[in-house]
Enzyme design. Structure first.
Site, PDB file in Angstrom:
ATOM      1  N   CYS A   1      -4.679  11.322   1.334  1.00  0.00           N
ATOM      2  CA  CYS A   1      -5.151  11.811   0.037  1.00  0.00           C
ATOM      3  C   CYS A   1      -6.559  11.259  -0.216  1.00  0.00           C
ATOM      4  CB  CYS A   1      -4.193  11.356  -1.067  1.00  0.00           C
ATOM      5  SG  CYS A   1      -4.231   9.560  -1.358  1.00  0.00           S
TER       6      CYS A   1
ATOM      7  N   GLU B   1      -0.757   4.333   4.017  1.00  0.00           N
ATOM      8  CA  GLU B   1      -2.051   3.935   4.579  1.00  0.00           C
ATOM      9  C   GLU B   1      -2.558   2.648   3.947  1.00  0.00           C
ATOM     10  OE1 GLU B   1      -2.356   8.534   4.126  1.00  0.00           O
ATOM     11  OE2 GLU B   1      -1.278   6.882   3.163  1.00  0.00           O
TER      12      GLU B   1
ATOM     13  N   CYS C   1      -6.659   7.359  -0.239  1.00  0.00           N
ATOM     14  CA  CYS C   1      -6.509   6.772   1.084  1.00  0.00           C
ATOM     15  C   CYS C   1      -7.703   7.097   1.979  1.00  0.00           C
ATOM     16  CB  CYS C   1      -5.201   7.225   1.715  1.00  0.00           C
ATOM     17  SG  CYS C   1      -3.762   6.539   0.841  1.00  0.00           S
TER      18      CYS C   1
ATOM     19  N   HIS D   1       0.771   3.644  -1.142  1.00  0.00           N
ATOM     20  CA  HIS D   1       0.813   4.645  -0.081  1.00  0.00           C
ATOM     21  C   HIS D   1       0.910   3.945   1.266  1.00  0.00           C
ATOM     22  CE1 HIS D   1      -1.120   8.245  -2.386  1.00  0.00           C
ATOM     23  NE2 HIS D   1      -0.329   7.533  -3.167  1.00  0.00           N
TER      24      HIS D   1
END
Length: 181
Positions: A108, A80, A111, A78
């Site tokens: 999410c 992040e 993260c 991801h």
């Protein structure tokens, strides 16, 4: 009251209502950079999410990234996570207390947990994620009083652009899947 009962009472305590925070001096510029990264992700066929970790007072960019799940065959790739890893490597420290994270989409659960564990000082994001958001939509992991670090997110920074980029990407994806593109 025994220590165990006291601990259980504290563990069940909910977070106090979050105090709204004002955007900082670099938030819009860093969100613009995160949007540019999200566009790079979209060009690669990735869900268009970009993230930038920057020093909260100087604005120095310490790490950045965009979604790479398809390219890396990695469900954890991801934006992040990539930006935070790069910032930690840059700082030679896993703690990012003096840093802000600007991300185009609400983090999410994975993260949000990483943001807490990395001790990110400030979280700024654009679009809410009603299906998977863990910083306000479905969960409030970043503000959970039971955790050892909390960060109240600053939401809605360039949200319309972030949302439009996501809508365009998924609309195009559906068109291609239905054989219309």
């Amino acid at each position: 009251m025994s220590r165990r009962l006291l601990w259980l009472a504290l563990a069940r305590r909910e977070a106090p209502p979050a105090q709204p925070q004002a955007p900082g001096p670099f938030d819009h510029a860093m969100m613009a950079r995160a949007l540019a990264l999200a566009e790079q992700a979209a060009a690669m066929g990735e869900v268009p999410v970009g993230a930038v970790v920057f020093h909260s007072t100087t604005g120095e960019v310490l790490g950045e990234g965009f979604n790479r799940r398809e390219a890396d065959h990695d469900p954890a790739a991801h934006a992040e996570l990539i930006a935070i890893r790069r910032a930690c490597a840059h700082n030679n420290d896993w703690r990012l207390n003096e840093c802000s994270l600007a991300v185009t989409l609400e983090p999410c659960a994975m993260c949000a947990g990483l943001i807490v564990n990395a001790r990110v000082g400030r979280l700024v994001f654009g679009a809410m994620d009603p299906k998977a958001g863990a910083a306000g939509s479905l969960y409030r992991i970043t503000e959970d009083a039971r955790l050892n670090h909390r960060v109240t997110p600053i939401t809605g920074i360039m949200a319309a652009r972030s949302s439009a980029l996501l809508r365009t990407f998924f609309s195009s994806l559906r068109t291609h899947r239905n054989g219309k593109g």
